[in-house]
Design a protein around this motif. Structure first.
Motif, mmCIF file in Angstrom:
data_model
loop_
_atom_site.group_PDB
_atom_site.id
_atom_site.type_symbol
_atom_site.label_atom_id
_atom_site.label_comp_id
_atom_site.label_asym_id
_atom_site.label_seq_id
_atom_site.Cartn_x
_atom_site.Cartn_y
_atom_site.Cartn_z
ATOM 1 N N ALA A 130 34.271 30.018 36.785
ATOM 2 C CA ALA A 130 34.636 31.057 35.818
ATOM 3 C C ALA A 130 34.951 32.370 36.520
ATOM 4 O O ALA A 130 35.907 33.073 36.157
ATOM 5 C CB ALA A 130 33.508 31.249 34.817
ATOM 6 N N THR A 131 34.165 32.720 37.533
ATOM 7 C CA THR A 131 34.391 33.964 38.273
ATOM 8 C C THR A 131 35.755 33.949 38.955
ATOM 9 O O THR A 131 36.508 34.930 38.901
ATOM 10 C CB THR A 131 33.284 34.181 39.313
ATOM 11 O OG1 THR A 131 32.027 34.299 38.640
ATOM 12 C CG2 THR A 131 33.527 35.457 40.112
ATOM 13 N N LEU A 132 36.090 32.833 39.576
ATOM 14 C CA LEU A 132 37.387 32.719 40.254
ATOM 15 C C LEU A 132 38.544 32.825 39.261
ATOM 16 O O LEU A 132 39.566 33.451 39.542
ATOM 17 C CB LEU A 132 37.471 31.393 41.006
ATOM 18 C CG LEU A 132 36.614 31.270 42.268
ATOM 19 C CD1 LEU A 132 36.636 29.837 42.786
ATOM 20 C CD2 LEU A 132 37.103 32.232 43.343
ATOM 21 N N LEU A 133 38.373 32.241 38.101
ATOM 22 C CA LEU A 133 39.450 32.208 37.120
ATOM 23 C C LEU A 133 39.794 33.586 36.562
ATOM 24 O O LEU A 133 40.947 33.851 36.222
ATOM 25 C CB LEU A 133 39.072 31.271 35.963
ATOM 26 C CG LEU A 133 39.152 29.772 36.263
ATOM 27 C CD1 LEU A 133 38.407 28.972 35.205
ATOM 28 C CD2 LEU A 133 40.621 29.327 36.326
ATOM 29 N N VAL A 134 38.794 34.477 36.457
ATOM 30 C CA VAL A 134 39.054 35.774 35.832
ATOM 31 C C VAL A 134 39.011 36.926 36.823
ATOM 32 O O VAL A 134 39.139 38.084 36.425
ATOM 33 C CB VAL A 134 38.058 36.048 34.680
ATOM 34 C CG1 VAL A 134 38.186 34.992 33.602
ATOM 35 C CG2 VAL A 134 36.632 36.123 35.199
ATOM 36 N N SER A 135 38.845 36.634 38.114
ATOM 37 C CA SER A 135 38.722 37.718 39.100
ATOM 38 C C SER A 135 39.968 38.594 39.146
ATOM 39 O O SER A 135 39.868 39.797 39.400
ATOM 40 C CB SER A 135 38.428 37.131 40.484
ATOM 41 O OG SER A 135 39.474 36.254 40.886
#
Length: 212
Positions: A188-193
């Motif tokens: 999730a962090t990678l997707l919205v960074s």
């Protein structure tokens, strides 16, 4: 004493007993299978009578429905809270973190059950309720605000569904719930960074939204 039992001599409150029944049932459904688990076994796991069990739930199907409707109700309360706040990057990250927290607590166990018992769940759940995807769509709009690109919408939707995706990916492996949660949070962090580059990494938050 099983892990779901109260201390000897302690009196359970109604809400506590209900939650303990849900926990014990989900554990048994996961370990032994939904069809192979009886109401008697759920009562025995808790050390209560069948009459006490039936006071709260009249069937295994009722237990399953309660688990998923309770989870959806909590999600709706979170979304209603977010809808009443001014839109900002901070609110977006807060909403996403709290959504993932809910998905990572009771939600991940519910989803593991759903993946393994899709037919039983489909039969038990009442018709006419709004779907999880409708809630995902609402959360996406609250996180991004108006005018977001399709690519950004897809990134946020994938982030919101990361726990569900990790549960599916964990099939056939020895992944624990903690493994699933860790992988989902990283994903999730990678997707919205790229959407919130100045904010810290997403982390699990408390279940209650902050006071207004």
């Amino acid at each position: 004493m099983t892990k779901t039992e109260s201390a000897p001599g302690a009196r359970r409150k109604g809400s506590q007993t209900r939650a303990e029944i849900q926990e014990a049932a989900l554990t048994l459904f996961t370990e032994h299978g939904y069809d192979a688990t009886s109401m008697r076994e759920i009562a025995e796991q808790l050390g209560i009578t069948k009459a006490a069990l039936y006071y709260h739930f009249d069937s295994k199907e009722a237990v399953i429905v309660s688990l998923f409707t309770d989870h959806m109700r909590a999600m709706d309360e979170l979304l209603d809270w977010a809808a009443g706040q001014p839109h900002s990057p901070e609110l977006a990250a807060e909403l996403l973190s709290r959504w993932l927290t809910m998905s990572s607590q009771q939600g991940v166990r519910n989803m593991r059950f759903a993946v393994a018992n899709h037919t039983a769940l489909k039969t038990a759940m009442p018709t006419g309720q709004s779907s999880p995807l409708e809630r995902t769509d609402r959360a996406t709009r609250l996180i991004l605000g108006p005018g977001a690109s399709v690519q950004d919408q897809l990134s946020v939707r994938l982030a919101l569904l990361s726990v569900h995706s990790a549960v599916l990916a964990a099939q056939g492996t020895e992944a624990t719930n903690d493994d699933i949660v860790t992988a989902a949070m990283r994903t999730a962090t990678l997707l919205v960074s790229h959407l919130f580059p100045d904010l810290p990494l997403l982390s699990l938050r408390g279940p209650e939204p902050p006071a207004e």
